[in-house]
Write a protein that holds these residues in place. Structure first.
Motif, PDB file in Angstrom:
ATOM      1  N   LEU A 111      30.621  50.316  33.291  1.00 36.38           N
ATOM      2  CA  LEU A 111      30.178  49.669  32.059  1.00 36.38           C
ATOM      3  C   LEU A 111      30.212  50.672  30.907  1.00 36.38           C
ATOM      4  N   GLY A 112      30.259  50.147  29.707  1.00 43.05           N
ATOM      5  CA  GLY A 112      30.203  50.998  28.528  1.00 43.05           C
ATOM      6  C   GLY A 112      30.134  50.175  27.263  1.00 43.05           C
ATOM      7  N   GLU A 113      29.995  50.858  26.149  1.00 39.15           N
ATOM      8  CA  GLU A 113      29.966  50.200  24.852  1.00 39.15           C
ATOM      9  C   GLU A 113      31.377  50.124  24.280  1.00 39.15           C
ATOM     10  N   THR A 114      31.665  49.023  23.621  1.00 34.82           N
ATOM     11  CA  THR A 114      33.023  48.759  23.165  1.00 34.82           C
ATOM     12  C   THR A 114      33.431  49.662  22.009  1.00 34.82           C
ATOM     13  N   ALA A 115      32.557  49.841  21.043  1.00 28.77           N
ATOM     14  CA  ALA A 115      32.945  50.549  19.816  1.00 28.77           C
ATOM     15  C   ALA A 115      33.440  51.970  20.082  1.00 28.77           C
ATOM     16  N   PRO A 116      32.717  52.809  20.839  1.00 33.94           N
ATOM     17  CA  PRO A 116      33.226  54.166  21.080  1.00 33.94           C
ATOM     18  C   PRO A 116      34.574  54.180  21.799  1.00 33.94           C
ATOM     19  N   LEU A 117      34.815  53.176  22.644  1.00 33.46           N
ATOM     20  CA  LEU A 117      36.099  53.088  23.340  1.00 33.46           C
ATOM     21  C   LEU A 117      37.204  52.709  22.355  1.00 33.46           C
ATOM     22  N   ALA A 118      36.909  51.749  21.488  1.00 32.82           N
ATOM     23  CA  ALA A 118      37.912  51.278  20.528  1.00 32.82           C
ATOM     24  C   ALA A 118      38.280  52.332  19.503  1.00 32.82           C
ATOM     25  N   GLU A 119      37.382  53.282  19.257  1.00 33.50           N
ATOM     26  CA  GLU A 119      37.623  54.302  18.225  1.00 33.50           C
ATOM     27  C   GLU A 119      38.541  55.430  18.694  1.00 33.50           C
ATOM     28  N   GLN A 120      38.807  55.503  19.984  1.00 30.01           N
ATOM     29  CA  GLN A 120      39.627  56.603  20.485  1.00 30.01           C
ATOM     30  C   GLN A 120      41.100  56.405  20.143  1.00 30.01           C
ATOM     31  N   GLU A 121      41.801  57.516  20.015  1.00 34.53           N
ATOM     32  CA  GLU A 121      43.189  57.480  19.568  1.00 34.53           C
ATOM     33  C   GLU A 121      44.122  57.080  20.709  1.00 34.53           C
ATOM     34  N   ILE A 122      45.041  56.194  20.382  1.00 31.31           N
ATOM     35  CA  ILE A 122      46.083  55.795  21.326  1.00 31.31           C
ATOM     36  C   ILE A 122      47.224  56.799  21.239  1.00 31.31           C
ATOM     37  N   ASP A 123      47.664  57.294  22.394  1.00 31.53           N
ATOM     38  CA  ASP A 123      48.716  58.311  22.435  1.00 31.53           C
ATOM     39  C   ASP A 123      49.749  57.902  23.480  1.00 31.53           C
ATOM     40  N   LEU A 124      50.734  57.113  23.053  1.00 32.20           N
ATOM     41  CA  LEU A 124      51.786  56.644  23.948  1.00 32.20           C
ATOM     42  C   LEU A 124      52.997  57.567  23.879  1.00 32.20           C
ATOM     43  N   PRO A 125      53.781  57.628  24.951  1.00 31.28           N
ATOM     44  CA  PRO A 125      55.065  58.329  24.861  1.00 31.28           C
ATOM     45  C   PRO A 125      55.914  57.765  23.720  1.00 31.28           C
ATOM     46  N   GLU A 126      56.716  58.614  23.124  1.00 30.09           N
ATOM     47  CA  GLU A 126      57.536  58.212  21.984  1.00 30.09           C
ATOM     48  C   GLU A 126      58.423  57.022  22.346  1.00 30.09           C
ATOM     49  N   GLY A 127      58.465  56.049  21.450  1.00 25.07           N
ATOM     50  CA  GLY A 127      59.316  54.877  21.642  1.00 25.07           C
ATOM     51  C   GLY A 127      58.622  53.688  22.259  1.00 25.07           C
ATOM     52  N   LEU A 128      57.393  53.880  22.772  1.00 27.27           N
ATOM     53  CA  LEU A 128      56.661  52.771  23.383  1.00 27.27           C
ATOM     54  C   LEU A 128      55.667  52.178  22.388  1.00 27.27           C
ATOM     55  N   VAL A 129      55.393  50.897  22.550  1.00 29.26           N
ATOM     56  CA  VAL A 129      54.391  50.210  21.736  1.00 29.26           C
ATOM     57  C   VAL A 129      53.489  49.394  22.650  1.00 29.26           C
ATOM     58  N   VAL A 130      52.271  49.132  22.190  1.00 32.06           N
ATOM     59  CA  VAL A 130      51.342  48.249  22.878  1.00 32.06           C
ATOM     60  C   VAL A 130      51.018  47.103  21.939  1.00 32.06           C
ATOM     61  N   ARG A 131      50.935  45.900  22.481  1.00 34.62           N
ATOM     62  CA  ARG A 131      50.626  44.730  21.668  1.00 34.62           C
ATOM     63  C   ARG A 131      50.100  43.620  22.552  1.00 34.62           C
ATOM     64  N   ALA A 132      49.524  42.615  21.922  1.00 33.30           N
ATOM     65  CA  ALA A 132      49.086  41.424  22.640  1.00 33.30           C
ATOM     66  C   ALA A 132      50.283  40.533  22.951  1.00 33.30           C
ATOM     67  N   ALA A 133      50.259  39.884  24.107  1.00 34.69           N
ATOM     68  CA  ALA A 133      51.305  38.920  24.450  1.00 34.69           C
ATOM     69  C   ALA A 133      51.321  37.797  23.420  1.00 34.69           C
ATOM     70  N   GLU A 134      52.518  37.283  23.151  1.00 37.74           N
ATOM     71  CA  GLU A 134      52.670  36.327  22.061  1.00 37.74           C
ATOM     72  C   GLU A 134      53.320  35.014  22.457  1.00 37.74           C
ATOM     73  N   ASP A 135      54.015  34.961  23.600  1.00 39.51           N
ATOM     74  CA  ASP A 135      54.720  33.726  23.922  1.00 39.51           C
ATOM     75  C   ASP A 135      54.986  33.650  25.423  1.00 39.51           C
ATOM     76  N   LYS A 136      55.571  32.511  25.825  1.00 41.19           N
ATOM     77  CA  LYS A 136      55.874  32.264  27.227  1.00 41.19           C
ATOM     78  C   LYS A 136      56.806  33.326  27.788  1.00 41.19           C
ATOM     79  N   GLU A 137      57.754  33.782  26.986  1.00 38.21           N
ATOM     80  CA  GLU A 137      58.701  34.790  27.457  1.00 38.21           C
ATOM     81  C   GLU A 137      57.988  36.081  27.847  1.00 38.21           C
ATOM     82  N   ASP A 138      56.932  36.448  27.097  1.00 40.53           N
ATOM     83  CA  ASP A 138      56.169  37.642  27.466  1.00 40.53           C
ATOM     84  C   ASP A 138      55.583  37.494  28.861  1.00 40.53           C
ATOM     85  N   PHE A 139      55.088  36.321  29.181  1.00 40.90           N
ATOM     86  CA  PHE A 139      54.473  36.121  30.497  1.00 40.90           C
ATOM     87  C   PHE A 139      55.516  36.156  31.607  1.00 40.90           C
TER      88      PHE A 139
END
Length: 272
Positions: A111-139
């Motif tokens: 368990l934990g609090e959401t805000a401190p987790l959300a404030e941390q920096e995202i560090d992905l390998p170059e060229g990658l992105v993260v996003r929410a799924a948007e359509d049937k094709e994503d699934f």
């Protein structure tokens, strides 16, 4: 990162707002309190059934266990009894084993609090992105990831999970990590929401060629941001030994151990 709540504070909030509250009943499901037992199950006996007892099992716990076992056995429905290591009676696990249940793997309740987790920096390998799924094709692309990771077909991703996301978007977020929409999904995970102040961070499958490079961590941080935007103050995870170290490095806390005990009517009857 310093959390403002102690482990016992977090567990109390979880117990009071999640375990003691019967959630709304989705279509095709039954949620009911029978004496000290909380039941959640699909009306279709081919679906899941779970019970738990956050207030203990009273004066005759063995009798209540047998009652629940037999209730679902008569339905022909596999049953999971979800236990936490602080549940009463202290010998609940032994009583379940004596009634024919089989112990599954332990998981850490994180368990934990959401805000401190959300404030941390995202560090992905170059060229990658993260996003929410948007359509049937994503699934469908997530479904292909599951085939690569688990070596089996996961029809529920493209069917029931997609339908829930489409028809009840207030209850679920699904995120993906990718290089492009034309390429494969490299990691995916989901969040589930109910009336409680918690978001459940579930799943998390990463392409074997991309493990150890921060993709699962990224889904956690991105999902925390989505949950914070929905007003969710806390996060919860039932963590495997593989994911627990990642979660703890992010500042989340192990507050209990949860252990499922499983009963299959077919096994008792000698079937497959």
């Amino acid at each position: 990162m310093n959390a403002s709540l102690t482990q016992s504070d977090l567990l109390r909030v979880f117990h009071d707002s999640v375990r003691l509250v019967l959630p709304p009943e989705p279509a095709g499901h039954r949620m009911e309190q029978v004496d000290l037992v909380r039941r959640q199950y699909t009306l279709d006996p081919g679906g899941y059934a779970t019970v738990e007892t956050p207030d203990g099992l009273g004066a005759d716990p063995a009798a209540l266990i047998v009652r629940e076992r037999d209730y679902f056995a008569e339905r022909g429905q596999d049953l999971e009894w979800k236990t936490y290591d602080y549940d009463e009676p202290a010998d609940l696990g032994d009583l379940l084993l004596s009634a024919g249940f089989v112990k599954d793997d332990d998981e850490a309740l994180i368990l934990g609090e959401t805000a401190p987790l959300a404030e941390q920096e995202i560090d992905l390998p170059e060229g990658l992105v993260v996003r929410a799924a948007e359509d049937k094709e994503d699934f469908e692309r997530i479904r292909a990831l599951y085939r690569r990771v688990w070596g089996e077909e996961s029809a529920w991703v493209g069917e029931s999970l997609f339908e829930r996301w489409r028809d009840h978007p207030e209850t679920v977020d699904v995120v993906v990590v990718e290089e492009s929409r034309e390429g494969p999904v490299l990691c995916s995970a989901r969040s589930e929401y109910d009336e409680s102040p918690f978001v459940g961070l579930w799943g998390g499958s990463t392409d074997p060629d991309w493990r150890g490079r921060g993709l699962y961590r990224t889904t956690l941080l991105h999902r925390a941001r989505l949950a914070l935007a929905r007003g969710k103050r806390y996060v919860r995870v039932d963590a495997s030994p593989d994911s627990e170290p990642i979660l703890r490095r992010l500042g989340l806390r192990r507050v209990a151990t949860t252990t499922p005990y499983l009963f299959r009517p077919q096994a008792r009857d000698g079937g497959d």
